[in-house]
Design an enzyme around this catalytic site. Structure first.
Site, PDB file in Angstrom:
ATOM      1  N   LYS A 126     -32.623   8.660 -13.869  1.00 48.45           N
ATOM      2  CA  LYS A 126     -31.670   7.713 -13.266  1.00 48.45           C
ATOM      3  C   LYS A 126     -32.286   7.228 -11.966  1.00 48.45           C
ATOM      4  O   LYS A 126     -33.063   7.946 -11.336  1.00 48.45           O
ATOM      5  CB  LYS A 126     -30.343   8.417 -12.954  1.00 48.45           C
ATOM      6  CG  LYS A 126     -29.168   7.487 -12.819  1.00 48.45           C
ATOM      7  CD  LYS A 126     -28.543   7.197 -14.156  1.00 48.45           C
ATOM      8  CE  LYS A 126     -27.472   6.145 -14.088  1.00 48.45           C
ATOM      9  NZ  LYS A 126     -26.734   6.071 -15.360  1.00 48.45           N
ATOM     10  N   ASP A 166     -26.673   0.000 -14.834  1.00 52.75           N
ATOM     11  CA  ASP A 166     -25.556   0.892 -14.519  1.00 52.75           C
ATOM     12  C   ASP A 166     -24.716   0.089 -13.517  1.00 52.75           C
ATOM     13  O   ASP A 166     -24.814  -1.153 -13.506  1.00 52.75           O
ATOM     14  CB  ASP A 166     -26.060   2.230 -13.933  1.00 52.75           C
ATOM     15  CG  ASP A 166     -24.974   3.304 -13.882  1.00 52.75           C
ATOM     16  OD1 ASP A 166     -24.711   3.931 -14.917  1.00 52.75           O
ATOM     17  OD2 ASP A 166     -24.352   3.504 -12.815  1.00 52.75           O
TER      18      ASP A 166
HETATM   19  P1  NDP Z   1     -20.226  -2.439 -13.439  1.00 55.45           P
HETATM   20  O1  NDP Z   1     -20.957  -2.624 -12.165  1.00 55.45           O
HETATM   21  O2  NDP Z   1     -20.344  -3.476 -14.495  1.00 55.45           O
HETATM   22  O3  NDP Z   1     -18.668  -2.209 -13.152  1.00 55.45           O
HETATM   23  C1  NDP Z   1     -18.247  -1.188 -12.350  1.00 55.45           C
HETATM   24  C2  NDP Z   1     -16.743  -1.237 -12.255  1.00 55.45           C
HETATM   25  O4  NDP Z   1     -16.283  -0.037 -11.642  1.00 55.45           O
HETATM   26  C3  NDP Z   1     -16.248  -2.373 -11.394  1.00 55.45           C
HETATM   27  O5  NDP Z   1     -14.997  -2.780 -11.828  1.00 55.45           O
HETATM   28  C4  NDP Z   1     -16.192  -1.712 -10.037  1.00 55.45           C
HETATM   29  O6  NDP Z   1     -15.324  -2.327  -9.106  1.00 55.45           O
HETATM   30  C5  NDP Z   1     -15.669  -0.344 -10.401  1.00 55.45           C
HETATM   31  N1  NDP Z   1     -16.069   0.599  -9.365  1.00 55.45           N
HETATM   32  C6  NDP Z   1     -17.328   0.898  -8.988  1.00 55.45           C
HETATM   33  N2  NDP Z   1     -17.321   1.777  -7.983  1.00 55.45           N
HETATM   34  C7  NDP Z   1     -16.030   2.023  -7.725  1.00 55.45           C
HETATM   35  C8  NDP Z   1     -15.363   2.844  -6.804  1.00 55.45           C
HETATM   36  N3  NDP Z   1     -16.055   3.594  -5.931  1.00 55.45           N
HETATM   37  N4  NDP Z   1     -14.011   2.877  -6.841  1.00 55.45           N
HETATM   38  C9  NDP Z   1     -13.314   2.103  -7.734  1.00 55.45           C
HETATM   39  N5  NDP Z   1     -13.898   1.300  -8.612  1.00 55.45           N
HETATM   40  C10 NDP Z   1     -15.216   1.262  -8.620  1.00 55.45           C
HETATM   41  O7  NDP Z   1     -20.705  -1.019 -13.982  1.00 55.45           O
HETATM   42  P2  NDP Z   1     -20.554  -0.414 -15.456  1.00 55.45           P
HETATM   43  O8  NDP Z   1     -19.342  -0.929 -16.121  1.00 55.45           O
HETATM   44  O9  NDP Z   1     -21.866  -0.557 -16.119  1.00 55.45           O
HETATM   45  O10 NDP Z   1     -20.389   1.139 -15.132  1.00 55.45           O
HETATM   46  C11 NDP Z   1     -19.110   1.761 -15.032  1.00 55.45           C
HETATM   47  C12 NDP Z   1     -19.258   3.259 -15.260  1.00 55.45           C
HETATM   48  O11 NDP Z   1     -19.798   3.488 -16.565  1.00 55.45           O
HETATM   49  C13 NDP Z   1     -20.209   3.998 -14.304  1.00 55.45           C
HETATM   50  O12 NDP Z   1     -19.727   5.311 -14.117  1.00 55.45           O
HETATM   51  C14 NDP Z   1     -21.515   4.044 -15.091  1.00 55.45           C
HETATM   52  O13 NDP Z   1     -22.342   5.103 -14.651  1.00 55.45           O
HETATM   53  C15 NDP Z   1     -20.963   4.302 -16.481  1.00 55.45           C
HETATM   54  N6  NDP Z   1     -21.847   3.986 -17.595  1.00 55.45           N
HETATM   55  C16 NDP Z   1     -22.407   2.748 -17.741  1.00 55.45           C
HETATM   56  C17 NDP Z   1     -23.189   2.469 -18.837  1.00 55.45           C
HETATM   57  C18 NDP Z   1     -23.741   1.124 -19.084  1.00 55.45           C
HETATM   58  O14 NDP Z   1     -24.348   0.923 -20.145  1.00 55.45           O
HETATM   59  N7  NDP Z   1     -23.558   0.141 -18.201  1.00 55.45           N
HETATM   60  C19 NDP Z   1     -23.510   3.506 -19.839  1.00 55.45           C
HETATM   61  C20 NDP Z   1     -22.807   4.749 -19.643  1.00 55.45           C
HETATM   62  C21 NDP Z   1     -22.017   4.959 -18.543  1.00 55.45           C
HETATM   63  P3  NDP Z   1     -15.935  -3.138  -7.855  1.00 55.45           P
HETATM   64  O15 NDP Z   1     -16.481  -4.390  -8.458  1.00 55.45           O
HETATM   65  O16 NDP Z   1     -14.790  -3.324  -6.934  1.00 55.45           O
HETATM   66  O17 NDP Z   1     -17.025  -2.278  -7.252  1.00 55.45           O
HETATM   67  O1  2IT Z   2     -25.192   6.167 -17.848  1.00 52.16           O
HETATM   68  C1  2IT Z   2     -25.803   5.619 -18.786  1.00 52.16           C
HETATM   69  O2  2IT Z   2     -25.930   6.168 -19.887  1.00 52.16           O
HETATM   70  C2  2IT Z   2     -26.343   4.276 -18.560  1.00 52.16           C
HETATM   71  N1  2IT Z   2     -26.139   3.709 -17.494  1.00 52.16           N
HETATM   72  C3  2IT Z   2     -27.153   3.600 -19.634  1.00 52.16           C
HETATM   73  C4  2IT Z   2     -28.574   4.083 -19.601  1.00 52.16           C
HETATM   74  C5  2IT Z   2     -29.518   3.371 -20.509  1.00 52.16           C
HETATM   75  O3  2IT Z   2     -30.714   3.697 -20.416  1.00 52.16           O
HETATM   76  O4  2IT Z   2     -29.123   2.520 -21.299  1.00 52.16           O
END
Ligand code: NDP
Ligand code: 2IT
Length: 447
Positions: A126, A166
């Site tokens: 990461k 992420d």
């Molecule tokens: P994005 O940046 O697309 O969206 C993040 C969302 O979470 C936004 O709505 C953001 O709001 C909110 N958020 C972030 N930080 C905070 C906080 N401290 N308090 C409240 N809301 C918050 O990210 P993703 O959707 O990609 O990621 C979301 C989660 O999913 C994370 O935990 C990530 O690690 C996990 N994840 C992502 C994957 C992926 O493929 N993208 C795969 C597996 C897990 P704001 O805009 O106000 O910051």
């Molecule tokens: O938390 C996760 O699994 C991710 N942000 C996706 C990682 C990836 O390599 O697609």
């Protein structure tokens, strides 16, 4: 048993005392995996878990870039290369002001187990930066991404370490990062995943994490002879994972009541339908606006400032925003409101006490390393397609994603089914993820 776990955690605390999120992730794994190690001679006495909590490599670097006002900005960049026993390091990049070594080590540690669960050959890593993308122009984002990659490029490669997105890193950022990597290396390779469709991306990768989270919820519900039809669903977040968790929930006949961001949540009692979701996507992905804007177009909905959505009565909760966004009080509120299923789209969104409350109530609860693994699994499928120089269709990728989520569910049952029939998905995911990595480490000797 408790002595074994305490002794191990004391040692990890001594070395990582100032890293609360990392310690939280390690504790959850240790509590379920150490009892398994103690019962299995091949793993016992070999300090395997101690080796697994120490990153193989932790890179930290300076990122200097120039903002639109001509000011020189300095950020900190990282890549945690946690474990490469079963494949090249693989895992996302996070751009958020809270990013530090603790957060990235927790995410990299979780990633090792998650990637193992997918059954694909991917190690865990990461990275990211404390850079805050909010309010930055496209040009600033491009300059920052280029500066970030001008250092990261020497540490990664399609057979070494393959980053992806992420929080704060989506298609736009992956494009800028890929462009700089390609320029510096003079090679067109699958070094990043989440790429655009015309330059090596995979269909379904943008949807995969959210879809997978809902497929996993569907599998859990099926163990009770139930499904998502007509269920009320509360979702947190409004980014990549949340958007596609909502889309899949709607396709499977559920009613979605909330979405959120760090400013608060919107509650739409009529349900967020496909048209309303398209508006959220426009607001978040194109206008980069706040979720509160939703009520301007849909005044029947309300915006609850500064709060998380767990107070809304629902059958199913999908936390899809960030770590520790759902605490014990929230868990108790969900339970007293009749919630039967929690599938984590985010990484470690539920606190330790919240998970204990879900387990005590014996509801269906899936930890992120199992339920959100669809994202990285589809990244693995993107890597395969890049190597084959071939693209699978939407249906082909979606079918593989469904199969992978179903296999992960089976693994959780294999290692997590209790005597009374209750499935402890935390235990199941941790042990199943551990076994494959530990076997590979044993086979490769002490390296
Ligand atoms: P994005 O940046 O697309 O969206 C993040 C969302 O979470 C936004 O709505 C953001 O709001 C909110 N958020 C972030 N930080 C905070 C906080 N401290 N308090 C409240 N809301 C918050 O990210 P993703 O959707 O990609 O990621 C979301 C989660 O999913 C994370 O935990 C990530 O690690 C996990 N994840 C992502 C994957 C992926 O493929 N993208 C795969 C597996 C897990 P704001 O805009 O106000 O910051
Ligand atoms: O938390 C996760 O699994 C991710 N942000 C996706 C990682 C990836 O390599 O697609």
């Amino acid at each position: 048993m408790k002595n074994n776990i305490d002794a191990f955690l004391d040692l990890v605390k001594e070395r990582n005392g100032h890293e609360p999120e990392f310690l939280q992730a390690v504790e959850e794994v240790a509590e379920t995996v150490i009892p398994y190690i103690v019962k299995h001679d091949i793993y016992y006495g070999k300090n395997i878990l101690l080796r697994m909590v120490e990153p193989e490599r932790l890179i930290s670097f300076r990122i200097s870039w120039v903002d639109d006002q001509g000011e020189i900005q300095v950020n900190r960049g990282y890549r945690v290369q946690m474990n490469s026993a079963i494949g090249p390091y693989k895992g996302g990049l996070r751009f958020h002001p809270t990013v530090n070594a603790s957060i990235l080590k927790f995410l990299a540690f979780e990633q090792v187990f998650k990637n193992s669960l997918t059954t694909l050959p991917m190690g865990g890593g990461k990275g990211g930066s404390d850079f805050d993308p909010k309010g930055k122009s496209d040009n600033e984002i491009m300059r920052f991404c280029h500066a970030f990659m001008s250092e990261l490029f020497r540490h990664i490669g399609p057979n070494t370490d393959v980053p992806a997105g992420d929080i704060g890193v989506g298609g736009r950022e992956i494009g800028f990062l890929f462009g700089m990597y390609k320029k510096l290396r003079n090679e067109f390779t699958g070094v990043l995943t989440g790429k655009g469709m015309s330059w090596g991306g995979s269909l379904i990768r943008p949807e995969a994490t959210g879809y997978g989270t809902v497929y996993f919820a569907e599998k859990m519900l099926s163990t009770k002879g139930d499904d998502l039809k007509s269920k009320s669903v509360v979702v947190s977040g409004s980014g990549n994972v949340a958007q596609f968790a909502v889309e899949k929930s709607l396709q499977l006949g559920a009613k979605v009541l909330t979405m959120s961001d760090s400013s608060g949540y919107i509650y739409d009692a009529d349900g967020i339908n496909t048209e309303k979701l398209a508006h959220v996507m426009e607001l978040k992905n194109v206008k980069r606006a706040r979720i509160g804007e939703y009520i301007k177009k849909y005044p029947n909905a309300e915006f609850v400032k500064g709060k998380t959505p767990w107070e809304v009565k629902c059958d199913i909760a999908l936390p899809c925003a960030t770590q520790n966004e759902l605490n014990e009080g929230d868990a108790n509120t969900l339970l007293s409101n009749g919630c039967i299923c929690v599938s984590e789209g985010a990484n470690m969104p539920s606190t330790k006490d919240a998970i204990t409350a879900f387990h005590k109530a014996k509801i269906l609860f899936a930890p992120g390393k199992a339920s959100n693994a669809g994202g990285v699994a589809t990244s693995g499928l993107e890597m395969t397609q890049n190597s084959l120089r071939f693209n699978w269709t939407r249906e082909e990728v979606d079918d593989k994603l469904k199969d992978i989520m179903s296999n992960i569910h089976d693994s959780c049952i294999e290692y997590g089914k209790e005597e009374d029939g209750y499935i402890d998905y935390v235990k199941g995911a941790n042990i199943a993820g551990f076994v494959k990595v530990a076997d590979a480490m044993l086979a490769q000797g002490i390296v």
